[in-house]
Enzyme design. Structure first.
Site, PDB file in Angstrom:
ATOM      1  CD  GLN A  92      -4.896   7.282   6.104  1.00 43.25           C
ATOM      2  OE1 GLN A  92      -5.538   8.399   5.952  1.00 43.25           O
ATOM      3  NE2 GLN A  92      -3.452   7.245   5.755  1.00 43.25           N
ATOM      4  CG  ASP A  95      -6.338  -2.476  -0.202  1.00 38.01           C
ATOM      5  OD1 ASP A  95      -5.647  -3.321   0.729  1.00 38.01           O
ATOM      6  OD2 ASP A  95      -5.883  -1.607  -0.925  1.00 38.01           O
ATOM      7  CG  HIS A 110     -10.604   5.239   6.512  1.00 42.44           C
ATOM      8  ND1 HIS A 110      -9.658   6.090   5.873  1.00 42.44           N
ATOM      9  CD2 HIS A 110     -10.770   6.254   7.734  1.00 42.44           C
ATOM     10  CE1 HIS A 110      -9.289   7.201   6.608  1.00 42.44           C
ATOM     11  NE2 HIS A 110     -10.013   7.127   7.694  1.00 42.44           N
ATOM     12  CB  CYS A 118     -28.028  -2.418   8.002  1.00 42.39           C
ATOM     13  SG  CYS A 118     -29.582  -1.737   8.281  1.00 42.39           S
ATOM     14  CB  THR A 180      -1.127   8.246   4.049  1.00 40.08           C
ATOM     15  OG1 THR A 180      -2.064   9.281   4.179  1.00 40.08           O
ATOM     16  CG2 THR A 180      -0.037   8.466   5.042  1.00 40.08           C
ATOM     17  CB  SER A 181      -1.847  12.976   0.670  1.00 43.84           C
ATOM     18  OG  SER A 181      -2.937  12.628   1.109  1.00 43.84           O
TER      19      SER A 181
HETATM   20  P1  NAD Z   1      -4.105   9.783  -0.943  1.00 42.16           P
HETATM   21  O1  NAD Z   1      -4.517   9.440  -2.287  1.00 42.16           O
HETATM   22  O2  NAD Z   1      -4.755  11.009  -0.290  1.00 42.16           O
HETATM   23  O3  NAD Z   1      -2.384   9.970  -1.022  1.00 42.16           O
HETATM   24  C1  NAD Z   1      -1.748   8.824  -1.677  1.00 42.16           C
HETATM   25  C2  NAD Z   1      -0.085   9.355  -1.272  1.00 42.16           C
HETATM   26  O4  NAD Z   1       0.497   7.973  -1.681  1.00 42.16           O
HETATM   27  C3  NAD Z   1       0.367  10.431  -2.020  1.00 42.16           C
HETATM   28  O5  NAD Z   1       1.041  10.982  -0.736  1.00 42.16           O
HETATM   29  C4  NAD Z   1       1.635   9.673  -2.645  1.00 42.16           C
HETATM   30  O6  NAD Z   1       2.592  10.495  -2.650  1.00 42.16           O
HETATM   31  C5  NAD Z   1       1.676   8.368  -2.360  1.00 42.16           C
HETATM   32  N1  NAD Z   1       1.990   7.416  -3.396  1.00 42.16           N
HETATM   33  C6  NAD Z   1       1.315   7.107  -4.482  1.00 42.16           C
HETATM   34  N2  NAD Z   1       1.998   6.126  -5.053  1.00 42.16           N
HETATM   35  C7  NAD Z   1       3.053   5.634  -4.288  1.00 42.16           C
HETATM   36  C8  NAD Z   1       3.818   4.624  -4.206  1.00 42.16           C
HETATM   37  N3  NAD Z   1       3.890   3.702  -5.320  1.00 42.16           N
HETATM   38  N4  NAD Z   1       4.632   4.456  -3.028  1.00 42.16           N
HETATM   39  C9  NAD Z   1       4.484   5.163  -2.085  1.00 42.16           C
HETATM   40  N5  NAD Z   1       3.756   6.235  -2.206  1.00 42.16           N
HETATM   41  C10 NAD Z   1       2.981   6.367  -3.164  1.00 42.16           C
HETATM   42  O7  NAD Z   1      -4.178   8.501  -0.049  1.00 42.16           O
HETATM   43  P2  NAD Z   1      -4.590   8.601   1.625  1.00 42.16           P
HETATM   44  O8  NAD Z   1      -3.675   9.433   2.317  1.00 42.16           O
HETATM   45  O9  NAD Z   1      -4.467   7.173   1.817  1.00 42.16           O
HETATM   46  O10 NAD Z   1      -6.139   9.046   1.532  1.00 42.16           O
HETATM   47  C11 NAD Z   1      -6.997   8.479   0.854  1.00 42.16           C
HETATM   48  C12 NAD Z   1      -8.306   7.923   1.414  1.00 42.16           C
HETATM   49  O11 NAD Z   1      -9.017   7.114   0.558  1.00 42.16           O
HETATM   50  C13 NAD Z   1      -8.125   7.020   2.392  1.00 42.16           C
HETATM   51  O12 NAD Z   1      -8.875   7.334   3.562  1.00 42.16           O
HETATM   52  C14 NAD Z   1      -8.700   5.716   2.201  1.00 42.16           C
HETATM   53  O13 NAD Z   1      -9.406   5.080   2.960  1.00 42.16           O
HETATM   54  C15 NAD Z   1      -9.254   5.836   0.776  1.00 42.16           C
HETATM   55  N6  NAD Z   1      -8.484   5.119  -0.675  1.00 42.16           N
HETATM   56  C16 NAD Z   1      -8.097   3.613  -0.223  1.00 42.16           C
HETATM   57  C17 NAD Z   1      -7.856   3.125  -1.265  1.00 42.16           C
HETATM   58  C18 NAD Z   1      -7.327   1.488  -1.201  1.00 42.16           C
HETATM   59  O14 NAD Z   1      -7.644   0.877  -0.141  1.00 42.16           O
HETATM   60  N7  NAD Z   1      -6.525   1.112  -1.786  1.00 42.16           N
HETATM   61  C19 NAD Z   1      -7.387   3.512  -2.520  1.00 42.16           C
HETATM   62  C20 NAD Z   1      -7.908   5.133  -2.638  1.00 42.16           C
HETATM   63  C21 NAD Z   1      -8.347   5.628  -1.513  1.00 42.16           C
HETATM   64 ZN    ZN Z   2     -30.763  -3.664   8.948  1.00 41.77          ZN
END
Ligand code: NAD
Ligand code: ZN
Length: 238
Positions: A92, A95, A110, A118, A180-181
């Protein structure tokens, strides 16, 4: 790939990149780097908030430029090399830290923060530098240019791949869900409820998921918990 060979599926979220210094976001109605998700990640309002949207993703690219992959990304890359053609990586994350760690064929559910898209003609291109220059679409000159990430309310084309992978899971397969949460995609329902052996790795329990559905749960930093799974995976991938 002989179809009877066990497969490994990785499903990752923002927590995988947390130890690289990239902030996670907390819940679908929460904040991400102090900004409301609804302001910067919503297909129904992004044009009203055009500058705030681009300023936000510009800032993410600036801070992200200094971030490198951590041991958890590198461990996943190692697994992919250990079992060529038998590892599927779904993320998801927007980066590129899995790719930088050496992973190939990452399915980016995502989108990618380094892409612009665009809204009018669908043309997608790689951004030149950290900031969008606000020059419009190189294809059709429209100014309705958005970051190449999937917003709430927007179609996610790669969800087809996700559902295909889930539907194909068998008892011999193993899924590792990490960082992921379960707020955006219900990892517990998708993988904990599947036929595969499912392992959850998160910093702490999430109230968004029924974590009892997973075969195993490990709470701790991904950089510490993922390397510990290698012996189990060696057994299961035989
Ligand atoms: P979320 O922020 O909802 O949940 C993060 C989860 O990671 C939590 O359950 C937490 O317990 C766990 N966590 C935090 N630090 C950790 C570690 N060091 N080791 C293991 N687990 C750890 O994240 P999500 O469920 O991915 O949803 C967020 C959405 O936002 C995604 O759809 C994504 O596209 C986007 N997003 C992406 C990035 C990125 O690309 N780095 C950053 C922030 C959000
Ligand atoms: Zn265009």
């Amino acid at each position: 790939m002989p179809s009877h060979h066990p497969r490994l599926v990785i499903f990752s979220g923002a927590g995988l990149s947390a130890e690289s210094g990239l902030a996670t976001f907390r819940g679908a109605s929460g904040l991400w780097e102090g900004v409301s998700i609804r302001t910067v990640c919503d297909i129904t309002t992004w044009e009203d908030n055009f500058d705030a949207v681009h300023d936000f993703y510009d800032a993410r690219r600036v801070s992200g430029a200094k971030a490198g992959p951590n041991l958890a990304h590198r461990t996943i890359a190692e697994w992919e090399k250990m079992w060529p053609g038998r590892v599927v990586i779904l993320t998801q994350n927007i980066d590129r830290l899995l790719e930088t760690a050496g992973c190939t064929g990452v399915i980016k559910l995502h989108g990618d923060i380094r892409l612009l898209r665009c809204f009018d003609c669908g043309h997608q291109w790689e951004i030149d530098g950290p900031r969008y220059d606000r020059q419009g679409c190189p294809g059709c000159a429209s100014n309705r240019v958005k970051p190449g990430v999937v917003f709430f309310g927007e179609a996610a084309p790669r969800y087809d791949d996700l559902h295909h992978v889930v539907a194909g899971l068998r008892e011999v397969d193993t899924v590792v869900v990490v960082g992921t949460s379960g707020t955006v995609l219900p990892a517990d329902q998708l993988f904990g409820n599947s036929r595969a052996y499912s392992v959850l790795v998160n910093l702490e329990p999430s109230r968004q998921m029924n974590e009892g559905l997973f075969s195993e749960r490990h709470y701790g930093p991904a950089t510490q918990e993922l390397p510990k799974l290698t012996p189990l995976l060696r057994e299961r991938m035989r």
